[in-house]
Structures are given as C-alpha cells and as structure tokens.
Design a protein around this motif. Structure first.
Motif, PDB file in Angstrom:
ATOM      1  N   GLU A  16       0.819  -1.214   0.000  1.00  0.00           N
ATOM      2  CA  GLU A  16       0.000   0.000   0.000  1.00  0.00           C
ATOM      3  C   GLU A  16       0.854   1.266   0.000  1.00  0.00           C
ATOM      4  N   THR A  17       2.090   1.171   0.467  1.00  0.00           N
ATOM      5  CA  THR A  17       3.016   2.294   0.343  1.00  0.00           C
ATOM      6  C   THR A  17       3.290   2.615  -1.118  1.00  0.00           C
ATOM      7  N   ASP A  41       0.223   4.155  -2.917  1.00  0.00           N
ATOM      8  CA  ASP A  41       0.050   5.578  -2.612  1.00  0.00           C
ATOM      9  C   ASP A  41       0.768   6.492  -3.600  1.00  0.00           C
ATOM     10  N   VAL A  42       1.761   5.993  -4.335  1.00  0.00           N
ATOM     11  CA  VAL A  42       2.440   6.831  -5.336  1.00  0.00           C
ATOM     12  C   VAL A  42       2.069   6.419  -6.764  1.00  0.00           C
ATOM     13  N   TRP A  81      -8.313   0.770  -2.569  1.00  0.00           N
ATOM     14  CA  TRP A  81      -7.037   1.139  -3.190  1.00  0.00           C
ATOM     15  C   TRP A  81      -7.223   2.270  -4.185  1.00  0.00           C
ATOM     16  N   ARG A  96      -7.100   5.614  -2.725  1.00  0.00           N
ATOM     17  CA  ARG A  96      -5.827   6.088  -2.168  1.00  0.00           C
ATOM     18  C   ARG A  96      -5.082   7.015  -3.123  1.00  0.00           C
ATOM     19  N   GLY A  97      -5.526   7.088  -4.393  1.00  0.00           N
ATOM     20  CA  GLY A  97      -4.851   7.986  -5.330  1.00  0.00           C
ATOM     21  C   GLY A  97      -4.754   7.532  -6.770  1.00  0.00           C
TER      22      GLY A  97
END
Length: 307
Positions: free
Chosen positions: A168-169, A172-173, A200, A203-204
């Motif tokens: 998930e890190t 995020d990008v 997910w 998240r972005g």
C-alpha cells in the motif's frame, strides 16, 4: 522527458517443473516480463534490475536484448543471478520457490526521464532494494505516470499483513494498479476483493484493475465508475507470465491513447469508460495468447495483427 518506459525490478532465471517430470530453464521475473511485453509491442523500454555477471545473467541479458529491452547502467552488479523455481499443477498453475536477492546498485538510474515508470512483485517490497524502488518512483512522479502490479509471492513476502503494508506504500504513489484476485485474497486473508480494490482506488490511483483469470477483469475507477470485461476462451498451456503480459498490454494501451506522462494525469483520471474497456479487452487477448503457450512468452504486435 523521453518517449520511453522504465521498468524497475527483478530479472532472473525460471526453472519450470511440469507434472510429466520435465524441467525447463528460461529467463523470467515479473518486471522483466513486463519490459519484454512492451518491447515486443514496439515500445522503447529500459529495465533497471539486479543481474550477476554469470551464465544465467548472460541468458537473461540475451533474452532481454532479443525483445528490444535495454538495461540501465548498474543492472549487472549482483554477485549472482537469482533463480525462481516454478512447479506447475495439472491445470498449469504455478507455485514458486526462490533463491533471490534484490538491490539497486549505488548510483544506478535510468538514462533519461521516462514517460512511464513501472514496478511490481518482489522489487517493491523486498529489502534492501524495496525502499530504493519506492524512492525512485516518488521522484519520477513529476514527469512520469507510475504503474504497479503487486504480483504477490507468498514464499518471499512472508506475513501477508506486513506485505500488504509495504504494497500500500507503493499504491500511494501509483497512478495505475493491476492486481489479481488471488493476490488480494492472500494479502487480506480472504477479505472482499472488490471492496479492497475500491479502497485502493481511493488512495490515489486513477483506477485499479483486478484480473480474475478465465473470468476476465474489472476496473475500479477513483470516481466510482466500474467496468468488467470477459476473457477469451483458450486452451491453457500454463499461466506463467499471464499477468505480466496483461500489465504490459495495459501500459501499451494507455500509451497509445495518449494518457501517459505526468502532464496527462488529470486526463488519465478522467479516462472514458469506452476507451478503458477497449484497452482491457486487448489486454485480455494478449494474456490469452500467453497462457496458450508454455512459459512467459508475450505476443508481438505482429501476432496481434497490428504490425
């Protein structure tokens, strides 16, 4: 920024053990397979990886070059080339064991800023290289679309909850995420696949694509839209590299639609449902060709009737 793709991640040798007792050895690694898929579709692609100066490394380098993939400087700095052993069951599905290390050599970097930067599987979570991958992706966001395929490997990723936090890190990008339903089920202990994909997307990323093998795929978009496509019916030789072929097709399809590069991030978030459906249908056809023949062997543009 150049009109190229950068793929960051493992390239290795696959040892494939079949139910009839036969053993095959050929180059593999999820990110390397994505790079090869893009190269065979006619894209300029660079792979930042971790190979040894040995016979296995020579085999991988020749395989990459044969599909038009170039290596980033520093990619041949490993003490040895990694090996993955894939054991196939009666349906052609693979389970994996690994003799693998993953690092990014000090000072290794792409030759030019790419239009799109992709990573996946082991490279994004296995230390000491994983943190460097996330740092490279974060730095590339100012110029590049970021794509990601978690492609979980339980034999290497250990505790699912720990792996999920690392994955998930990266999400995020990321601008685009492709993941299998089996990966989500393993990472979350059987939590609802669709609900996780929706979380997910929130998240972005512009969208998250969940592949479901022979049942097709579903895209979950950040704005709440969803669409599903069917998979072509095909006789399966094995499933090795199917998801990687789908991923390569997804990057290529977005490229052809003019939706890659940081300057097109808003347009990517607003992608038309009809455009995305056409891209995903083609991805499914690419994956179907791959599973119809042994090993990670994605099709070329000519095989798709596009050359």
């Amino acid at each position: 920024m150049s009109d190229t793709a950068l793929v960051i991640g493992e390239a290795l040798v696959d040892v494939v053990r079949r139910t009839d007792g036969s053993v095959e050895v050929h180059p593999g690694g999820s990110p390397a397979n994505v790079a090869i898929g893009l190269g065979r579709l006619g894209r300029d692609v660079e792979l930042l990886t971790w190979l040894g100066d040995d016979a296995h490394g020579d085999q991988v380098r020749a395989h990459l070059a044969g599909s038009g993939v170039t290596l980033s400087p520093g990619s041949s700095s490993a003490p040895r080339t990694s090996v993955a052993t894939a054991t196939l069951d009666a349906t052609g599905a693979a389970t994996y064991d690994f003799d693998l290390t993953w690092e990014i050599a000090a000072g290794a970097a792409p030759v030019t800023a790419p239009l799109v930067a992709h990573t996946g599987s082991i490279a994004a979570v296995l230390e000491p290289g994983g943190a460097d991958v996330v740092s490279l992706l974060a730095g590339a966001r100012s110029t590049s679309t970021i794509t990601y395929d978690p492609n979980a490997r339980p034999a290497l990723m250990g505790d699912p909850a720990t792996a999920l936090a690392a994955i998930e890190t990266v999400i995020d990008v990321a601008d685009v995420v492709k993941v299998s339903d089996e990966d989500i089920e393993w990472l979350t202990g059987g939590a609802g696949v669709d609900g996780i994909a929706r979380s997910w997307a929130a998240r972005g990323p512009a969208f998250v694509v969940v592949t479901r093998g022979g049942d097709g795929a579903t895209a979950f978009m950040a704005d709440g839209r969803e669409l599903s496509i069917a998979a072509p019916s095909v006789s399966v030789a094995d499933t090795v590299g199917a998801g990687d072929s789908f991923m390569g097709g997804l990057i290529d399809g977005l490229w052809g639609a003019g939706l890659l590069g940081a300057g097109h991030r808003d347009a990517l978030h607003g992608i038309g449902t009809d455009v995305l459906e056409g891209i995903l249908d083609r991805c499914a056809r690419i994956a179907a060709i791959t599973v119809s023949r042994p090993g990670a062997n994605p099709p070329s543009s000519a095989e798709l009737g596009e050359a």
